[in-house]
Design a protein around this motif. Structure first.
Motif, PDB file in Angstrom:
ATOM      1  N   ASP A  85      14.526  18.448  17.261  1.00 52.10           N
ATOM      2  CA  ASP A  85      14.945  17.117  17.682  1.00 52.10           C
ATOM      3  C   ASP A  85      15.067  16.236  16.446  1.00 52.10           C
ATOM      4  O   ASP A  85      14.182  16.217  15.597  1.00 52.10           O
ATOM      5  N   ARG A  86      16.186  15.535  16.360  1.00 50.09           N
ATOM      6  CA  ARG A  86      16.435  14.655  15.212  1.00 50.09           C
ATOM      7  C   ARG A  86      16.573  13.223  15.694  1.00 50.09           C
ATOM      8  O   ARG A  86      17.230  12.955  16.696  1.00 50.09           O
ATOM      9  N   LYS A  87      15.975  12.323  14.950  1.00 47.78           N
ATOM     10  CA  LYS A  87      15.988  10.915  15.323  1.00 47.78           C
ATOM     11  C   LYS A  87      17.319  10.281  14.928  1.00 47.78           C
ATOM     12  O   LYS A  87      17.853  10.562  13.850  1.00 47.78           O
ATOM     13  N   LEU A  88      17.836   9.427  15.811  1.00 50.35           N
ATOM     14  CA  LEU A  88      19.059   8.681  15.535  1.00 50.35           C
ATOM     15  C   LEU A  88      18.709   7.215  15.316  1.00 50.35           C
ATOM     16  O   LEU A  88      17.798   6.687  15.951  1.00 50.35           O
ATOM     17  N   LEU A  89      19.447   6.572  14.440  1.00 51.80           N
ATOM     18  CA  LEU A  89      19.164   5.192  14.064  1.00 51.80           C
ATOM     19  C   LEU A  89      20.205   4.253  14.656  1.00 51.80           C
ATOM     20  O   LEU A  89      21.385   4.321  14.312  1.00 51.80           O
ATOM     21  N   LEU A  90      19.760   3.408  15.563  1.00 51.56           N
ATOM     22  CA  LEU A  90      20.583   2.362  16.168  1.00 51.56           C
ATOM     23  C   LEU A  90      19.781   1.068  16.172  1.00 51.56           C
ATOM     24  O   LEU A  90      18.568   1.080  15.981  1.00 51.56           O
ATOM     25  N   THR A  91      20.455  -0.037  16.435  1.00 54.24           N
ATOM     26  CA  THR A  91      19.728  -1.300  16.528  1.00 54.24           C
ATOM     27  C   THR A  91      18.940  -1.343  17.833  1.00 54.24           C
ATOM     28  O   THR A  91      19.257  -0.638  18.789  1.00 54.24           O
ATOM     29  N   ARG A  92      17.933  -2.164  17.863  1.00 51.21           N
ATOM     30  CA  ARG A  92      17.081  -2.299  19.050  1.00 51.21           C
ATOM     31  C   ARG A  92      17.915  -2.722  20.270  1.00 51.21           C
ATOM     32  O   ARG A  92      17.732  -2.214  21.372  1.00 51.21           O
ATOM     33  N   ARG A  93      18.862  -3.620  20.060  1.00 59.31           N
ATOM     34  CA  ARG A  93      19.712  -4.099  21.158  1.00 59.31           C
ATOM     35  C   ARG A  93      20.540  -2.961  21.740  1.00 59.31           C
ATOM     36  O   ARG A  93      20.683  -2.829  22.957  1.00 59.31           O
TER      37      ARG A  93
END
Length: 159
Positions: A87-95
């Protein structure tokens, strides 16, 4: 997506696509997310040794993760080589994560990875989409349209 972003995706030396996603789902909204990778993973992706077949995204503790993404081990890697499927983490804004989380609580909606590419800064990015699954008759309709397009192309080539 604007023209500049589209150009970046086309110029990218790496374009790993999830071809099945367009057949299986209707795309509601798309996002571009960064991927948290280790050193040998980014090297394998730059060589095009990754696959998005049967991968999907899920949210845990307000963090977005991709599951089922396959990145082949780096040929020149040592004992520090990465796991192929993790599993790899994806980076998005909190919104954006909150919007996706509220949408996936509705039945029939899911988050699917569409494309992995390298941006102009050399970072791996992933296009993901909020999707609604197609029914069987929608898939048949898509196949019929594809076949019609093929026949039209063949007819145009004859003339």
């Amino acid at each position: 997506m604007n023209k500049e972003e589209e150009l970046i995706r086309k110029k990218s030396p790496v374009n790993i696509k999830n071809k099945k996603a367009a057949f299986e789902y209707f795309f509601i909204e798309t996002f571009t997310a960064g991927i948290v990778l280790t050193g040998t993973e980014i090297k394998s992706i730059r060589l095009g040794k990754a696959s998005l077949v049967d991968s999907y995204c899920y949210i845990v503790n307000s963090e977005l993760w991709v599951k089922g993404m396959s990145v082949s081990p780096y040929f020149y890697g040592s004992y520090n080589n990465h796991e192929m499927k993790r599993d790899r983490k994806l980076l998005l804004t909190r919104r954006e994560i909150n919007r996706l989380q509220s949408a996936t609580k509705q039945t029939g909606y899911t988050i699917v990875p569409l494309l992995v590419f390298i941006d102009q800064n050399g970072r791996a990015k992933m296009d993901i989409a909020l999707c609604k699954g197609k029914k069987a008759f929608d898939k048949r309709q898509a196949l019929k349209e594809k076949e019609d397009r093929r026949e039209m192309d063949r007819a145009m080539k004859k003339y």
